[in-house]
Motif scaffolding. Structure first.
Motif, PDB file in Angstrom:
ATOM      1  N   TYR A 214      -1.447  14.438  25.947  1.00  0.00           N
ATOM      2  CA  TYR A 214      -0.513  14.264  24.834  1.00  0.00           C
ATOM      3  C   TYR A 214      -0.916  15.015  23.578  1.00  0.00           C
ATOM      4  CZ  TYR A 214      -3.843  10.467  23.821  1.00  0.00           C
ATOM      5  OH  TYR A 214      -4.968   9.729  23.600  1.00  0.00           O
ATOM      6  N   TYR A 215      -2.201  15.310  23.422  1.00  0.00           N
ATOM      7  CA  TYR A 215      -2.623  16.067  22.239  1.00  0.00           C
ATOM      8  C   TYR A 215      -1.892  17.404  22.156  1.00  0.00           C
ATOM      9  CZ  TYR A 215      -5.727  18.283  18.832  1.00  0.00           C
ATOM     10  OH  TYR A 215      -6.228  18.916  17.721  1.00  0.00           O
ATOM     11  N   ASN A 216      -1.595  17.983  23.304  1.00  0.00           N
ATOM     12  CA  ASN A 216      -1.029  19.339  23.355  1.00  0.00           C
ATOM     13  C   ASN A 216       0.492  19.384  23.326  1.00  0.00           C
ATOM     14  OD1 ASN A 216      -3.628  20.864  23.912  1.00  0.00           O
ATOM     15  ND2 ASN A 216      -3.655  19.228  25.435  1.00  0.00           N
ATOM     16  N   GLY A 217       1.130  18.260  23.611  1.00  0.00           N
ATOM     17  CA  GLY A 217       2.585  18.244  23.614  1.00  0.00           C
ATOM     18  C   GLY A 217       3.078  17.038  24.394  1.00  0.00           C
TER      19      GLY A 217
ATOM     20  N   PRO B  70      -3.167   8.313  19.572  1.00  0.00           N
ATOM     21  CA  PRO B  70      -2.830   8.675  20.957  1.00  0.00           C
ATOM     22  C   PRO B  70      -1.338   8.966  21.117  1.00  0.00           C
ATOM     23  CG  PRO B  70      -3.123   6.316  20.792  1.00  0.00           C
ATOM     24  CD  PRO B  70      -3.411   6.872  19.425  1.00  0.00           C
ATOM     25  N   LEU B  71      -0.923  10.057  20.541  1.00  0.00           N
ATOM     26  CA  LEU B  71       0.484  10.437  20.621  1.00  0.00           C
ATOM     27  C   LEU B  71       0.585  11.942  20.413  1.00  0.00           C
ATOM     28  CD1 LEU B  71       1.372  10.935  17.366  1.00  0.00           C
ATOM     29  CD2 LEU B  71       1.228   8.458  17.379  1.00  0.00           C
ATOM     30  N   THR B  72       1.726  12.487  20.734  1.00  0.00           N
ATOM     31  CA  THR B  72       1.984  13.895  20.458  1.00  0.00           C
ATOM     32  C   THR B  72       2.534  13.990  19.039  1.00  0.00           C
ATOM     33  OG1 THR B  72       2.484  14.268  22.783  1.00  0.00           O
ATOM     34  CG2 THR B  72       3.232  15.950  21.214  1.00  0.00           C
TER      35      THR B  72
ATOM     36  N   PRO C  67      -7.983   7.129  22.050  1.00  0.00           N
ATOM     37  CA  PRO C  67      -8.119   6.327  20.823  1.00  0.00           C
ATOM     38  C   PRO C  67      -9.323   5.401  20.900  1.00  0.00           C
ATOM     39  CG  PRO C  67      -6.396   5.405  22.199  1.00  0.00           C
ATOM     40  CD  PRO C  67      -6.898   6.632  22.908  1.00  0.00           C
ATOM     41  N   LEU C  68     -10.490   5.991  20.859  1.00  0.00           N
ATOM     42  CA  LEU C  68     -11.720   5.207  20.926  1.00  0.00           C
ATOM     43  C   LEU C  68     -12.832   6.019  20.283  1.00  0.00           C
ATOM     44  CD1 LEU C  68     -13.493   6.681  23.450  1.00  0.00           C
ATOM     45  CD2 LEU C  68     -11.748   5.514  24.786  1.00  0.00           C
ATOM     46  N   THR C  69     -13.931   5.341  19.994  1.00  0.00           N
ATOM     47  CA  THR C  69     -15.114   6.039  19.497  1.00  0.00           C
ATOM     48  C   THR C  69     -15.914   6.509  20.704  1.00  0.00           C
ATOM     49  OG1 THR C  69     -15.124   4.622  17.553  1.00  0.00           O
ATOM     50  CG2 THR C  69     -17.160   5.827  18.047  1.00  0.00           C
TER      51      THR C  69
ATOM     52  N   VAL D 162       6.701  20.247  18.079  1.00  0.00           N
ATOM     53  CA  VAL D 162       5.349  19.714  18.177  1.00  0.00           C
ATOM     54  C   VAL D 162       4.513  20.351  17.059  1.00  0.00           C
ATOM     55  CG1 VAL D 162       3.260  19.658  19.607  1.00  0.00           C
ATOM     56  CG2 VAL D 162       5.511  19.262  20.644  1.00  0.00           C
TER      57      VAL D 162
ATOM     58  N   ARG E 285     -16.031  14.941  20.901  1.00  0.00           N
ATOM     59  CA  ARG E 285     -15.013  13.892  20.872  1.00  0.00           C
ATOM     60  C   ARG E 285     -13.675  14.389  21.371  1.00  0.00           C
ATOM     61  NH1 ARG E 285     -17.042  12.191  14.824  1.00  0.00           N
ATOM     62  NH2 ARG E 285     -19.199  11.883  15.477  1.00  0.00           N
TER      63      ARG E 285
ATOM     64  N   TYR F 154     -11.667   5.552  14.006  1.00  0.00           N
ATOM     65  CA  TYR F 154     -12.503   5.453  15.210  1.00  0.00           C
ATOM     66  C   TYR F 154     -13.018   6.791  15.699  1.00  0.00           C
ATOM     67  CZ  TYR F 154      -7.858   6.271  17.319  1.00  0.00           C
ATOM     68  OH  TYR F 154      -6.619   6.764  17.630  1.00  0.00           O
ATOM     69  N   TYR F 155     -12.344   7.870  15.325  1.00  0.00           N
ATOM     70  CA  TYR F 155     -12.827   9.182  15.758  1.00  0.00           C
ATOM     71  C   TYR F 155     -14.252   9.429  15.254  1.00  0.00           C
ATOM     72  CZ  TYR F 155     -12.932  14.244  16.492  1.00  0.00           C
ATOM     73  OH  TYR F 155     -13.273  15.506  16.895  1.00  0.00           O
TER      74      TYR F 155
ATOM     75  N   ALA G  37      -9.438  13.065  22.582  1.00  0.00           N
ATOM     76  CA  ALA G  37      -8.246  12.545  21.906  1.00  0.00           C
ATOM     77  C   ALA G  37      -7.875  11.143  22.368  1.00  0.00           C
ATOM     78  CB  ALA G  37      -7.073  13.492  22.115  1.00  0.00           C
TER      79      ALA G  37
ATOM     80  N   PRO H 172     -19.389  15.313  16.799  1.00  0.00           N
ATOM     81  CA  PRO H 172     -17.968  15.668  16.633  1.00  0.00           C
ATOM     82  C   PRO H 172     -17.435  16.610  17.714  1.00  0.00           C
ATOM     83  CG  PRO H 172     -19.056  15.685  14.505  1.00  0.00           C
ATOM     84  CD  PRO H 172     -20.134  15.419  15.525  1.00  0.00           C
TER      85      PRO H 172
ATOM     86  N   ARG I 208      -2.913  18.220  14.189  1.00  0.00           N
ATOM     87  CA  ARG I 208      -2.941  17.038  15.052  1.00  0.00           C
ATOM     88  C   ARG I 208      -4.103  16.124  14.702  1.00  0.00           C
ATOM     89  NH1 ARG I 208      -1.874  20.919  20.279  1.00  0.00           N
ATOM     90  NH2 ARG I 208       0.057  21.784  19.400  1.00  0.00           N
TER      91      ARG I 208
ATOM     92  N   GLY J 219     -16.601   7.047  14.338  1.00  0.00           N
ATOM     93  CA  GLY J 219     -17.616   6.075  14.702  1.00  0.00           C
ATOM     94  C   GLY J 219     -16.984   4.710  14.883  1.00  0.00           C
ATOM     95  N   ASP J 220     -17.803   3.734  15.251  1.00  0.00           N
ATOM     96  CA  ASP J 220     -17.285   2.386  15.473  1.00  0.00           C
ATOM     97  C   ASP J 220     -16.681   1.843  14.184  1.00  0.00           C
ATOM     98  OD1 ASP J 220     -18.059   2.198  18.195  1.00  0.00           O
ATOM     99  OD2 ASP J 220     -20.135   1.951  17.536  1.00  0.00           O
TER     100      ASP J 220
ATOM    101  N   ALA K  31      -5.926  11.974  15.497  1.00  0.00           N
ATOM    102  CA  ALA K  31      -6.590  11.302  16.612  1.00  0.00           C
ATOM    103  C   ALA K  31      -5.825  10.085  17.112  1.00  0.00           C
ATOM    104  CB  ALA K  31      -8.004  10.903  16.209  1.00  0.00           C
TER     105      ALA K  31
ATOM    106  N   HIS L 244     -18.859   7.360  22.726  1.00  0.00           N
ATOM    107  CA  HIS L 244     -20.302   7.132  22.741  1.00  0.00           C
ATOM    108  C   HIS L 244     -20.918   7.921  23.894  1.00  0.00           C
ATOM    109  CE1 HIS L 244     -20.824   3.706  19.863  1.00  0.00           C
ATOM    110  NE2 HIS L 244     -19.514   3.666  20.011  1.00  0.00           N
TER     111      HIS L 244
ATOM    112  N   LYS M 126      -7.182  15.583  24.885  1.00  0.00           N
ATOM    113  CA  LYS M 126      -7.390  16.659  23.903  1.00  0.00           C
ATOM    114  C   LYS M 126      -7.154  18.016  24.556  1.00  0.00           C
ATOM    115  CE  LYS M 126      -9.131  18.449  19.977  1.00  0.00           C
ATOM    116  NZ  LYS M 126     -10.559  18.442  19.651  1.00  0.00           N
TER     117      LYS M 126
ATOM    118  N   VAL N  20     -23.237   7.452  19.020  1.00  0.00           N
ATOM    119  CA  VAL N  20     -21.898   8.031  18.914  1.00  0.00           C
ATOM    120  C   VAL N  20     -22.000   9.521  19.244  1.00  0.00           C
ATOM    121  CG1 VAL N  20     -20.040   8.600  17.285  1.00  0.00           C
ATOM    122  CG2 VAL N  20     -21.102   6.324  17.236  1.00  0.00           C
TER     123      VAL N  20
END
Lengths: 735, 735
Positions: free
Chosen positions: B212-215, A300-302, B300-302, A290, B296, A212-213, B298, B293, A296, A215-216, A298, B304, B208, B290
């Protein structure tokens, strides 16, 4: 031989019209008069091509799962055989007996917790996605195994990722690793894990690289949904491709076979690919440090490195059967030089339905064969023999092409003028790579192919993308000023490998792409329904590929002077040597500075003391290398390639034969270090990149892998190869 | 004045011991004998510092929400006042009446769908997170508004993001934009949105940059959980900071006030910050292209760009009240030069509890005051007057410090030798920025402060991080060879702005950090519980900050020759001018190439035709600028700053006064274009970066914003300023 250079005014015209009048064109290897006739022939060839028919072929050949060894795989081979015959070609099956394991048991779980689905769901928007006969999601050539261990996240699983793990104090010894797809070829990941003592390897598709990062997701868009899985081979084919049991020889029914344990292209640990849906609970179970930012993804978690609190369980077993591998070989005998072969190939086996991979390329190749067949009916005969091949077993490890090439090695080295490969194809830009003596020809061919979307030549479009994507204004300016395009060097990943890298046959690989990105690769969603929406709607690029490969075949087949331009090879190899000297100098400088930073304790001072990250290890200093033998050899090649155009022998059968056999002079009999199957001194797949090419691989990899004592040996091997080529061309040209 | 240069051998010693024996040390502005005494004084000062007490102060002052205008805000001011008095200082409140709006109504929804929570939950792991009196999540100075419109995602909301939107054919006119925190100061985002016709602006924290992306997220780890919200001011303080109704003048009770509509530092559209939990449904509702890059995040979706299918609804209103702003001003009269002031400040107001921001810095400042008070009890008297300030209303827009500085402008320009600021503080590396004439002093001070984690000096640690993080081996080598550190230039974001940029008073800002990253900033989780776990466990860096700022205060207070080193200022400004000539040359080259790419249709050829992305607009060519007047002015400054050290006037009161007032010569009366409040020709916050500094801002921003005709005018203003400084120093030094 004449070397063609684009006059600037023509390049400008190309930008506006994309086409030149036929009478204005020079063609390498042709007199002006012959060039005009050849272009007329190509125009007639083009008239026989139908994108609707290409689409119909794609639909038909991707209608069912058709991997090697399957009933539908055999049916596809038979259909292709019948097609060639119906187009007037002399076609037959060339069958080999190859090892090809399929799964008996697949289990991945957190005992007492999550159990991986390991299954892509059928979608109502994708008509073939729910069919019987799909291969389950697996990595072919995984070892059998039943392992339980702690899990460690190793990023892309590159050697440098393990250097970081060492700094973080995390060992993978006795553990299972989880790596993500991307950056290196998938087979490199378990190989490096195994080198570091891992007992199992999971490979997953992170939505950052493939989901998904980008595109759809499918079926709304083209990208990988949470359940999609990339199947694929993990044969250690940088050692040798083809049937693991019959290296260097054709896997005929009665061939001598290794025992499985003796095959050095097989890994020893179980390996399984999974979706990001399946990966998430495993990644969430990880503790430890970490992961650094570059690691890292895409989800949704660390991202943690691990290990996890709980051990995980991976159990895999396979059937390890010998199965028939059905290549289709179709010939059209040359009228003047029947023992000079223009070989053309594309594989026909898929992981599942494979509408894009490989059928999109296969359909274009069949369309060429049909068109040439029509020309023959109208009275045309190619002067050289055409050999059109449809390979089986490419997906597990280039099985069909490698076995056939090994089986016919001597004949091919005598007769094969060129091998022209295609594979999957889609909307976008011309991709062209291969032997650089063919670069001029590729530019001339591409100059006459019109990009379906923009109306300019595919070369002009490719030049535009190279200019726009150059990193700095200075490089952009250089690209804007450049005449034509540089073709790429070939690593691995499709059926050219045995021809080019084992036998030294000049090779090319063509494919359009770059605007067809999606997540269908090696999944059940590589289907006709996906293809017509996202890969090549209208099959316009299927047609462009037929034109590109077909024109190339015809020009080589009919040229009085074979269209090789060794000047381009010289220029390219000379560029590679400059890269190598810069590589060594850069590595020397960075090693000195890094070692100083380490010795002066800068890492300890800077590193967050809460992170317990060790400094890197001191590296050995990079010595100065003697590149002068190779540079002197290139000076010799410089002189001879400048003089070739004036050879009095041009156009003679002996000189033509010398031209196409000359690349064999670049083979080194002993092969590359630790992988003697690979004999080409200029092109090879990287030992740690897999598909990715390493040019002048012996020297480059010795430097990259810091094998200082090997560097001189390898410079010696390449020097000898270049000197052989120079002497050979001199003799052949009588200069 | 003598200029101190680190001998290399000392630098090496520093790396191992971090300390020099007192008798080996030179101090700028001190004779060897005086230097020894001063170092002994600093040692006694250090003995009075207690990190436990700093921790206790942090706990106490962050025990309740204490924003400007709140009961606890007044209580904190009173506590600080009492503390200063108890430490023996002459302290009082300096109260102003400032506009400060708080929310009456906040609503964000997809009508008929998701309604944003706009609330951070209390956590059992964070004792103060559930307290009464918290300001709700909002952006202070948002306009009142009730708007419904389509939503467009604008990335970070930078001017270049809107250039991309234009290429994508997406207008924000009449629409609401959603921008993410990061890259530019938050106030820049709605400002640029408003410039482009947006009717509302949402700002969210993407995981991002801040999650959570960072820790691991709070309370498990330090990073922002899904409900965390960054409050903050969106005052257009690059126009002017402080009370919007009283620019250039102190907001005393009877001051003349603008009407709210007349205040040019106030935006016109409603603006609201939200969490990533709240942002997700809005981002998921978006259609359209979309996002590229770089855009974008972090989630969990595309991502837009939009607009979405549905309109969204944003309704905000505020109370717009005038509220008291309580600065605490504490003085300790100088024994020899009471009319020379060493001013030191930190704000005391927080968005909520503010354990880190601002109390961590405030506690260190109070610890300094306590220690100096103890020294005074032991008989010490500073030779110059110390003025310690605790500012109110910094968070909404530097209100307290700006109003006080404006109110005392004339006196400060006469008496203030320096302004030394701190704000939040945490574990990590020394951050030091400010007037470059103070760079030598900062290096000497930092040389004697021991990093609590590594045992080397904080300068050595900072040098290590600069060497390690340099981009290339060549730059790493340069950093390794460098003596000392370069201090940064100051933009905005804390209370130094009025002193430096409006009044030309030499200023410094100190703070430790870099190993204290987390997501608590301007949220209810900036608490004592968070602080002791993640920001500065043990308060070691609180102590280091007291030492750093305290030693600086004492050295300036007691120096016979004021420790200004205008040579460093010359070198730095000269470097900036070199940057500007490179900036212009680089922009010229890239403009030429980009225009060529556009004119030759390369963008159309390369752009995926399915994406409908227009080529960028042709840009005006960059003319050649005449930098020579400024370069000649700098040649003059070069000469005089080389000669200063030999001035016979050194140490005289008149020369000292000239030294600290000299920076005022760099003020340009008319100020910067469109923002006359900012008068410094060398340092300013960027018009489109907010906190981020622009050095030589008039010239740099004219180039960056392609205001070609303005460039020469601004070069003229800077040239005049540098020439004034040169003449002034010449006269003062009698050379």
């Amino acid at each position: 031989m004449t070397t063609y250079h684009f006059p600037r005014i023509l390049a400008l015209l190309l930008c506006t019209t994309g086409l030149l009048r036929a009478q204005d064109k020079k063609l390498i290897g042709y007199t002006p008069e012959a060039a005009g006739k050849q272009l007329e022939l190509e125009a007639r060839f083009d008239q026989q091509l139908s994108r609707q028919h290409i689409g119909e072929t794609i639909r038909q050949l991707s209608a069912h799962p058709h991997h090697i060894g399957s009933a539908h795989g055999k049916a596809v081979a038979d259909e292709i055989l019948q097609r060639f015959k119906s187009y007037g070609w002399d076609a037959s099956l060339a069958t080999y007996q190859v090892l090809f394991p399929t799964p008996k048991e697949r289990l991945l779980e957190i005992p007492g917790g999550y159990k991986a689905l390991l299954k892509e769901p059928a979608l109502k928007e994708d008509a073939t996605s729910g069919q019987e006969g799909q291969l389950p999601t697996y990595n072919c050539w995984s070892a059998d195994g039943d392992v339980t261990g702690e899990l460690v996240y190793v990023n892309f699983g590159l050697p440098e990722d393990y250097e970081y793990l060492e700094r973080a104090g995390v060992s993978v010894k006795g553990k299972i690793v989880i790596a993500k797809y991307g950056r290196s070829w998938r087979g490199t990941k378990p190989k490096v894990a195994q080198e570091h003592g891992a007992i199992g390897c999971i490979i997953y598709s992170d939505p950052k690289e493939d989901g998904y990062y980008n595109g759809d997701v499918y079926p709304k868009g083209a990208f990988k949904n949470e359940y999609g899985v990339q199947r694929g081979s993990i044969l250690d084919m940088v050692i040798y491709p083809g049937d693991p049991l019959t290296p260097n020889t054709g896997a005929t029914a009665d061939a001598r076979r290794l025992k499985r344990e003796e095959a050095t292209s097989l890994l020893k640990i179980p390996v399984l690919p999974i979706s990001y849906h399946d990966a998430r609970p495993f990644l969430e179970s990880l503790g430890g440090p970490v992961a650094p930012p570059e690691w890292r993804g895409a989800l949704p978690l660390t991202y943690h490195i691990g290990p996890g609190k709980e051990k995980i369980h991976l159990k895999l077993s396979f059937d390890w059967q010998i199965r028939p591998c059905y290549n289709v070989i179709a010939k059209l005998k040359g009228s003047e030089w029947p023992d000079e072969w223009v070989v053309r190939g594309n594989h026909h086996d898929a992981w599942v339905n494979g509408a894009a991979d490989p059928i999109s390329g296969m359909a274009s190749q069949l369309e060429e064969a049909k068109a040439i067949g029509e020309l023959v009916k109208q009275g045309y005969r190619p002067r050289r023999t055409l050999v059109y091949c449809a390979w089986d077993g490419e997906e597990p490890g280039l099985l069909g092409s490698t076995e056939w090439a090994e089986d016919h090695a001597a004949e091919l080295q005598q007769k094969a003028v060129v091998y022209i490969n295609t594979d999957n194809n889609g909307r976008g830009f011309l991709g062209a790579s291969g032997s650089h003596a063919l670069e001029t020809l590729v530019n001339e061919v591409g100059r006459d192919i019109i990009d379906p979307q923009t109306g300019v030549s595919v070369i002009a479009r490719k030049q535009a993308v190279e200019a726009l994507s150059a990193a700095t204004p200075k490089l952009k300016k250089e690209k804007l000023a450049k005449q034509g395009i540089a073709i790429g060097a070939m690593g691995s990943g499709s059926d050219y490998s045995a021809f080019l890298q084992h036998l030294g046959i000049p090779s090319l690989n063509y494919g359009y792409g770059g605007e067809d990105a999606g997540g269908e690769y090696h999944s059940i969603y590589d289907s006709y329904d996906d293809f017509v929406r996202f890969k090549d709607p209208g099959f316009h690029y299927g047609l462009a590929l037929s034109q590109t490969a077909g024109h190339t075949v015809l020009r080589i087949a009919d040229a009085v002077n074979l269209p090789f331009d060794y000047r381009k090879l010289y220029e390219t190899v000379n560029g590679y040597v400059n890269e190598l000297t810069e590589l060594a100098a850069g590595l020397r400088e960075s090693t000195l500075v890094e070692n100083q930073l380490i010795r002066e304790n800068k890492y300890q001072l800077v590193t967050d003391t809460a992170k317990h990250l060790l400094p890197p290890a001191i590296k050995t200093a990079v010595p100065y290398f003697d590149f002068s033998p190779l540079q002197n050899a290139l000076a010799g090649l410089d002189t001879v390639t400048l003089a070739l155009a004036n050879s009095k022998k041009q156009g003679s059968p002996a000189f033509n034969k010398a031209l196409y056999q000359a690349e064999q002079q670049l083979l080194h009999t002993a092969g590359l270090p630790a992988r003697p199957w690979y004999k080409h001194t200029i092109y090879a797949p990287g030992f740690y990149t897999g598909y990715g090419v390493k040019t002048i691989p012996g020297v480059r990899e010795a430097i990259e892998q810091r094998q200082w004592s090997e560097v001189g040996t390898q410079i010696g091997a390449v020097t000898a190869a270049v000197n052989r080529l120079t002497a050979y061309l001199k003799t052949a040209a009588g200069i």
